[in-house]
Design a protein around this motif. Structure first.
Motif: not given
Lengths: 548, 107, 318, 242
Positions: C149-150, C152, C178, C255-257, C260, C318
């Motif tokens: 996650i970090e 991404r 993930c 990835i960001d809010a 998600l 995703r």
């Protein structure tokens, strides 16, 4: 005046006792036990159809539920002792004596019960011997058989898994015995008549198909590089030089590898049409690629195989099929074909001794013989010549004049020097001998006698026992392909090199085969899914073999 | 676990210039063989780590035949064994020898 | 430390006879997959076998170790682009995560996070946590998930490839989810609880693990593609995985809010639509697939357009 | 510790937390007067797709709106082991929850896991192990894998496993073992009230760097992981090509 029709009278009384439970010939599944109690007498010889694949499972459960006070001391005469219920009959005292041929899944328990005296053993037979004795001194009083469907007259459709049924019925019905069939359904017209209704006295409507075991499905995904190497050796070192066209294969992974190498390795050797064209063989899924690639001309089968029905139906040029289009199998005829019409048997075993005797028993398991010895033996009654048969005969006896020289069937043992759990395939003394001691048997259960074996193939090479001229040579030939087993390590290295120089022992390099080329990518199919693709979607494998 | 070391003399050095090669997997009935060109040209060592004890003589015999046939001088073979049969051991050793003798791939 | 060129291959790669079909991903070893996935000769391994970085915990259970602890990690090129790559070996300890195995992947993903531009490829082939070092394995998975996650969040695409013998089970399934993109073949399976685990805990009535067709239509590659759990379906061929992986590393992996939130909606919708259904076949029928029963037998070239037409898409949520 | 005792001790200033079938969601007043998002699992409840999506929604709803920490209270079972959950893709739901927690943490909403009972496997990964720091209440009993299952798979008797567990923290269940591997940042004492210990933790909250490898090395329960990860990371960074 002498009474010459006592058996017929007895049969009529039995039918009379059973008929009260029937509507015509049809008996409800719930009345099966009462029917058996009415028809069978204590001490009867009963064939409870247990083949190596299909099982009269409803009737075996019904017989097991019988009252031992009414039904006891039966003498079971059946080829397969396969279901737990088959042995439960002896635990309950319903059955006492046993003559049989094959007990694969129950091999450990049957050994324990024989040892504990729970079973009085007649003999362990090959299929053909037991079938033969049905007509001489082991004729069943009652046969409990299994079929796919029946009409109201009792005509039976046994479907692709006909197996032993015609033989059992022939022996029983024409000697005033009673034939009771369990069927999956009652229909107005059966798709084809496998057993005519006048040989069938009662039909129990099971309302579901009989149990069938997929015994001949070998997942190509599990074939190892070593098995591929042994298969390459067999094709190039035996099939090709002898030109073997009529044959039977065992069910091991090495022979599955041979089947899967025909369209690749075999094709490259230019052997198509020259080897492996006619088989006495169950419908092995692993043979699909060779069939599709045009290698195979004809196959006669002992039984069927789960999932192969659609494929067989679409390939009547290859298989024997009935008027309904589905496979007609027949164990007795196919065994005879394997014995007399095939030039080669090739299969695997558990143990081979220094004389070449082989056995699939261990000290705690009695698996029976099934049909392998019928196929894996030289047919002394054979009179018709063929090239492989004559060539093998000449190998064994170069001296006698050709017109008086017997041919020889090629009987080939193929396998890895170490088997399951690293157990050596080559041993000084067969476990079968110890088993015979423990059970006080007159004969050790030898699957294939050494004097019938012509070749042994392992990853180390091929031993041609036909070319051995003394027991000592034979022993060194066997040691010479026994790899790193104790038997192999104890070889006389010089003698083995001498045998190699004479061509008695053939190493991979002698055949131009590099063991490192024995790669899984040589297999025409590497998974069950590949087999489905080869079949054009006609092969429908059982769920447990799928990974999709 | 049992560890075995087998030291043999090889008549010929292994061909090629690759420093190392690895084949196989420590799976059930299989093994991995790591071949490293780290020894004097006439030496060949096998260092074996196996979960199945008591097969020293068989390893010796397999190693002897292997070195006799392929003569991979200068190479140390380190083996992690998952219970492989001798025939598989022989195949993996031969594969490792063949691989280390291959020419370096172009990059 | 030893950083070596690729000199690998489970069995020699040079000896493929003609006419034997494409190289199967499922059958290949981890090292063979790397050899054939990446640009030829481009793989450079970190902590390679000669370094002998092995698990110290297996000896306690009298189990043999493997020189790479069941995972090869390193750098390579894919379609000319620099990538960091990890390949699990499903035949060693079921590809399971132990202390060393997990730490190698943790370090790799952290490197990608810090480089903030080099894509990561994870060739999953795992049964989950290695029981003999369960605490270390579980924790490694937690660390890897956080690192992914970090990475991404720093904009790095993390691509998972699934089609091996061991499938992608347990914590492996969580790491896979993930990733910014997943490529799966029919043989691939993704789940948290494996069939045997469900059967052992809940009984054969809940799940018959020997019914392999059931296993595949519950957690197999085709089902995962159809419900949108994996974005790309490929045939079981190394070349097909390579082509798909080249495409995926070109996509945005950030990835960001907002991503998600889109995933929240995607997953919520899935439960709403399919949550009462008993079987994969019911779900496929609900997706509008004309003959759901024909799906398992379908070859890839037929299935891929079908999935594009009827399956749940939504790559980026995703 | 029961949930009621836990909440009373943690949040003496009050809270608004609802429990529904083992899933808890709400907010609580912290010692410093600010509010925290509170979510979690109680009564050993397993986490399936339905639980995970509710918990993740709570995080997602709060991620851009609130400012305070996110507390994850955990007394869970394992992931829900069922055909339905796997059919629907449970791995994605569990990961989604973990991703929401991790991303919230990276975006400045510090996450704290509070393990006050049991937890295992996938449920543990999706909740307690997806937080920046995990603290445990004495008596917590996490078990990544239980010994009976391990005994089944390894074919070793439970007594043998227990014996082996004495020499290594790497596989055996229990809080001590897990703390030694670095999973647990701190085990709270039972002499000071939990709200004060929470206050102290919040006042000295570490940054978002994952310290679990270093902790495992320091505590001797996971001696290799940190160094190996560092070596691989270094190799990845140092050999970088353009």
């Amino acid at each position: 005046m002498a009474e010459w029709q006592q058996n017929r009278a007895r049969r009529d009384r039995r039918i009379e006792a059973g008929i009260k439970l029937a509507e015509g010939k049809i008996v409800a599944a719930g009345d099966a036990t009462r029917l058996l109690e009415a028809v069978i007498q204590p001490g009867d010889r009963v064939c409870l159809e247990g083949d190596n694949q299909k099982q009269a499972d409803l009737l075996s459960a019904a017989l097991l539920a019988a009252d031992p006070a009414r039904l006891n001391t039966l003498h079971m005469v059946q080829s397969g002792v396969v279901l737990p219920a088959h042995l439960d009959l002896f635990e309950r005292g319903i059955a006492k004596r046993l003559d049989y041929a094959y007990s694969g899944p129950q091999s450990a328990r049957i050994a324990a019960m024989l040892f504990g005296g729970k079973i009085e053993l007649g003999a362990v037979h090959t299929y053909l011997e037991l079938f033969a004795r049905y007509f001489i001194d082991l004729t069943p009083h009652v046969a409990l058989i299994a079929a796919v469907s029946a009409d109201r007259d009792g005509n039976l459709y046994t479907g692709p898994n006909t197996e032993d049924t015609p033989t059992v019925v022939e022996a029983t019905a024409f000697k005033d015995g009673i034939v009771i069939a369990q069927v999956g359904e009652i229909v107005d017209h059966v798709p084809r008549v496998d057993i005519p209704g006048d040989r069938v006295h009662f039909v129990v409507d099971a309302g579901r198909p009989f149990f069938v075991e997929p015994l001949f499905t070998r997942d190509p995904a599990l074939i190892t590089e070593t098995q591929i190497l042994t298969a390459m050796l067999a094709i190039k070192g035996i099939y090709a030089p002898y030109g073997v066209r009529r044959l039977n294969h065992g069910i091991g992974f090495s022979t599955a590898a041979i089947e899967l190498l025909l369209p690749t390795f075999g094709e490259r050797l230019g052997l198509k049409g020259k080897i492996a064209t006619h088989f006495a063989l169950n419908p092995h899924p692993a043979l699909i690629p060779a069939i599709e690639a045009g290698w195979v001309e004809q196959i006669h089968s002992f039984g069927s195989e789960v999932g192969m029905d659609g494929y067989i139906r679409a390939r009547p040029d290859i298989y024997f099929t009935g008027s309904d289009g589905s496979l007609r199998s027949n164990r007795a005829f196919s065994q005879v074909a394997g014995l007399y019409a095939c030039d080669m048997f090739i299969g695997s075993t558990l143990q081979i001794d220094l004389a070449g005797n082989s056995s699939t028993v261990t000290t705690s398991r009695v698996a029976g013989f099934g049909g392998a010895p019928n196929m894996g033996s030289d047919a002394r009654g054979r009179r018709h010549p063929s090239e492989p048969w004559l060539k093998a005969g000449a190998d064994a006896d170069p001296v006698s004049p050709a017109p008086l020289r017997r041919g020889r069937k090629l009987v080939v043992q193929i396998g890895e020097t170490f088997g399951e759990k690293n157990a050596p395939q080559f041993v000084e003394r067969l476990d079968a001998i110890e088993l015979a001691d423990r059970l006080k048997l007159d004969l050790a259960p030898v699957m294939i006698y050494g004097d019938d074996v012509t070749h042994i193939v392992t990853e180390e090479g091929i031993a041609n026992l036909l070319l051995c001229r003394s027991p000592a040579e034979r022993e060194q030939a066997i040691r010479g392909v026994a790899g790193y087993t104790d038997v192999g390590l104890a070889r006389d290295r010089k003698a083995v090199e001498g045998l190699r120089a004479r061509g008695v022992i053939c190493r991979p390099e002698d055949l131009g085969i590099d063991p490192l080329d024995a790669d899984r990518s040589l297999l025409a199919a590497r998974s069950i899914k590949d087999l489905v693709h080869w079949s054009g979607g006609l092969y429908d494998p059982p769920s447990r073999f799928r990974n999709w | 676990m049992e560890t075995l070391t087998i030291q043999l003399q090889a008549p010929q050095p292994a061909r090629g210039r690759r420093a190392m090669a690895i084949v196989g997997v420590v799976g059930s009935g299989d093994l991995e063989v790591l071949a490293e060109r780290v020894l004097a040209a006439e030496e060949c060592h096998l260092e074996i780590s196996t979960a199945i004890a008591g097969f020293g003589p068989v390893w010796q015999a397999v190693a002897r035949d292997f070195v006799e046939r392929r003569s991979p001088g200068g190479v140390r073979f380190s083996i992690n064994d998952g219970g492989a049969r001798p025939d598989i051991v022989a195949i993996r050793l031969a594969q490792a020898a063949r691989l280390i003798e291959e020419d370096q791939p172009c990059t | 430390m030893h950083v070596s060129r690729a000199e690998s291959g489970g069995d020699p790669v040079g000896s493929r006879p003609a006419g034997a079909g494409p190289r199967s991903w499922y059958e290949a070893s981890a090292r063979q997959r790397l050899d054939l996935l990446l640009d030829p000769g481009s793989f450079a391994e970190f902590l390679a076998p000669p370094d002998r970085v092995v698990s110290p915990h297996l000896a306690l259970f009298d189990l043999p170790h493997q020189f790479d602890d069941g995972i090869a990690v390193g750098r390579g090129r894919l379609g000319g682009r620099d990538v960091l790559v990890a390949a699990q070996e499903g035949r060693f300890m079921g590809g399971a995560f132990g202390e060393v195995h997990g730490a190698k992947l943790t370090g790799l993903v952290k490197a990608a996070r810090d480089l903030a531009s080099t894509p990561v490829l994870i060739l999953f082939d795992t049964g989950g946590v290695r029981l003999q070092e369960a605490n270390a394995g579980e924790l490694a998975i937690a660390e890897i998930m956080r690192a992914v996650i970090e990475a991404r969040a720093a904009g790095v695409p993390v691509v998972g490839l699934i089609g091996g013998r061991a499938g992608c089970y347990g914590g492996g399934g969580l790491i896979a989810a993930c990733c910014s993109a997943l490529v799966i073949s029919e043989q691939g399976r993704i789940a948290v609880s494996g069939p045997e685990v469900i059967e052992t805990n809940r009984g054969v009535e809940e799940f018959d693990s020997r019914d392999r067709a059931l296993v595949w239509r519950t957690m197999g590659g085709k089902h995962r593609r159809l419900i949108g759990a994996a974005g790309t379906f490929v045939d079981d061929a190394v070349a097909a995985f390579r082509a798909a992986a080249i495409e995926c590393i070109g996509e945005n992996g950030a990835i960001d809010a907002a991503v998600l939130a889109a995933e929240q909606e995607r997953l919520d919708t899935r439960v709403q639509r399919f949550g009462t259904m008993e079987d994969g076949l019911d779900i496929w029928a609900a997706l509008g697939i004309p003959d759901p029963k024909s799906v398992p037998g379908m070859p890839a070239e037929t299935f891929i357009p079908l999935a594009d037409q009827f399956g749940v898409n939504g790559h980026d949520a995703r | 510790m029961t949930l009621a005792d836990l909440l009373a001790s943690l949040f003496p200033s009050g809270h608004d937390i609802h429990v529904d079938k083992g899933v808890l969601v709400g907010s609580a007043r912290l010692p410093d007067g600010s509010d925290a998002l509170v979510l979690g699992v109680t009564d050993h409840a397993p986490i399936g797709v339905d639980e995970a999506i509710v918990l993740a929604k709570a995080v997602m709803d709060s991620i851009d709106r609130g400012t305070g920490p996110i507390l994850v209270l955990v007394d869970s079972g394992s992931q829900r082991m069922s055909k339905r959950d796997e059919l629907l893709g449970l791995n994605e739901y569990l990961s989604h929850l973990a991703k929401a927690l991790i991303l919230a943490d990276l975006k400045g909403r510090p996450t704290i896991g509070i393990l006050y009972g049991h937890s295992a496997a996938g449920a543990f990964l999706a909740t307690a192990l997806a937080t920046r720091v995990l603290v445990a209440i004495p008596g917590a009993e996490p078990a990544v894998m239980d010994l009976p299952s391990m005994s089944r798979v390894t074919k070793l008797p439970i007594e043998v496993l227990e014996e082996k567990a004495k020499s290594t923290a790497v596989f055996a269940p229990g809080l001590d073992n897990l703390a030694k591997t670095g999973a647990v940042y701190a085990v709270w004492g039972d002499r000071t009230s939990l709200d004060r210990q929470l206050g102290a933790l919040l006042a000295a909250m570490p940054d978002t760097v994952d310290r679990r490898g270093a902790l495992g090395k320091e505590r001797g329960g996971r001696t290799l992981a940190a160094d190996i990860a560092a070596r691989v990371r270094h190799a990845g960074l140092s050999g970088a090509r353009d």
